[in-house]
Motif scaffolding. Sequence first.
Motif, short mmCIF file in Angstrom:
data_model
loop_
_atom_site.label_atom_id
_atom_site.label_comp_id
_atom_site.label_asym_id
_atom_site.label_seq_id
_atom_site.Cartn_x
_atom_site.Cartn_y
_atom_site.Cartn_z
N MET A 308 113.91 -83.95 -2.73
CA MET A 308 113.48 -82.91 -1.80
C MET A 308 112.06 -82.49 -2.14
O MET A 308 111.70 -82.35 -3.31
N GLN A 309 111.27 -82.28 -1.09
CA GLN A 309 109.91 -81.79 -1.29
C GLN A 309 109.49 -80.96 -0.07
O GLN A 309 110.13 -81.02 0.98
N GLN A 310 108.44 -80.18 -0.25
CA GLN A 310 107.97 -79.32 0.84
C GLN A 310 107.46 -80.16 1.99
O GLN A 310 106.85 -81.21 1.80
N HIS A 311 107.69 -79.68 3.21
CA HIS A 311 107.17 -80.35 4.40
C HIS A 311 105.65 -80.34 4.34
O HIS A 311 105.05 -79.32 3.98
N PRO A 312 104.99 -81.44 4.65
CA PRO A 312 103.53 -81.50 4.51
C PRO A 312 102.77 -80.55 5.44
O PRO A 312 101.63 -80.20 5.16
N ASN A 313 103.41 -80.13 6.54
CA ASN A 313 102.69 -79.32 7.53
C ASN A 313 103.24 -77.90 7.69
O ASN A 313 102.62 -77.08 8.38
N ASP A 314 104.39 -77.61 7.07
CA ASP A 314 105.02 -76.30 7.28
C ASP A 314 105.73 -75.87 6.00
O ASP A 314 106.77 -76.43 5.65
N PRO A 315 105.22 -74.86 5.29
CA PRO A 315 105.84 -74.43 4.03
C PRO A 315 107.23 -73.82 4.21
O PRO A 315 107.95 -73.65 3.23
N GLN A 316 107.61 -73.49 5.45
CA GLN A 316 108.94 -72.96 5.71
C GLN A 316 109.96 -74.06 6.01
O GLN A 316 111.10 -73.77 6.37
#
Length: 363
Positions: A308-316
Amino acid sequence: WPKAPCDVAMSMFGSLWGATPFDAALEELGDVVQSPEFRALNVQFYDRFSADFDDQDENKLSYTTIHNEYQQTVEKAIEENLGPEKYKVLCDGLEEYITSGKESLTLSDKASSAIETLHSSTDFQYFKQVMLAKRNAQRAGRVNVGSFEGAIDIDTALTRASELAEAAAGDGWTTIVDQEGLTMLVKPKEGTSSTYMRYTIALPLALEQAVDCMYNFRPESLTWRSRIKYLVVVREFSPDDIVVDYGPEMPTMIKWAMGIPESMHLRVAVRRDFPNPGQHSYAAVPYDLENDVCLESQGVLKIKTGVMQQHPNDPQMSMLTGSDLADLPSMLPHFALAMMMKKMIPPELVGMAERYKKFHGIQ
């Protein structure tokens, strides 16, 4: 088709009143239905006739004949186990209950399960679904839960998960879905009938929330998970590495047809900031509690890994890249698998994320 002698019993849900011979017969019925011998009787019948069923909408006359024989087989087994007197008490008591219009009270879990199972056995369409599930399981090469394949240590499983983030589309992988928010690839597992499925999907949760939603297998997670009856932690190596007793929630006859036991053991481990900062790897691995070893496969329960990792375009939002080992029908074409996965995986995971947000009060 003609009604079996105790069909009325199989359409009754709810509970009964008082401690009577009827109550005792119903509880004893629960013991019969939950016994290994009764399960084996059903599985033998499925094995014998499941190949006669197909996916066509039109029902063959032979299906009705097989269904009637099944009902008679079940009735005979119950009468032989209860004895003629208790069997008559059971049938007469249920008839009286139905005709008297008494309101349902509370049944024991054992009696409820028995009634649900017997009711299902009289439902022709449900019986057909069970036979098709058994047929498809046989074609996919599923094995009994007692069989296992490939002891694997948890570090190896987590390393495999970490490699997903960097895996190329080549190396034997075939892309079957490539759309915004979802990609999916498949690859045969060499020397077996199983298939690796790799997917990347966007989840509507911030990273830490997504990690807790997907990787938390403690009992509280039943609130947002589906098709799981219970989760009990039976061993804890660390807060991020536990073994759970895992009870799948599905109709009894389907479990029998597919060789799924009442409970299974699963080891779930998370390694945070691995392989890189901001990436959290996990492995959910079948676990042999008696021998204290992880398995790549144990019957219908297969290894699942992911990162799992943060979405590249949306921190939410977050991106889950996962890999599952699955048994698929050998003749299933990629386009059909793609259609099936697009209908199943996004709604399942996104629905799970929405239930998680509701449980935690996240807007």
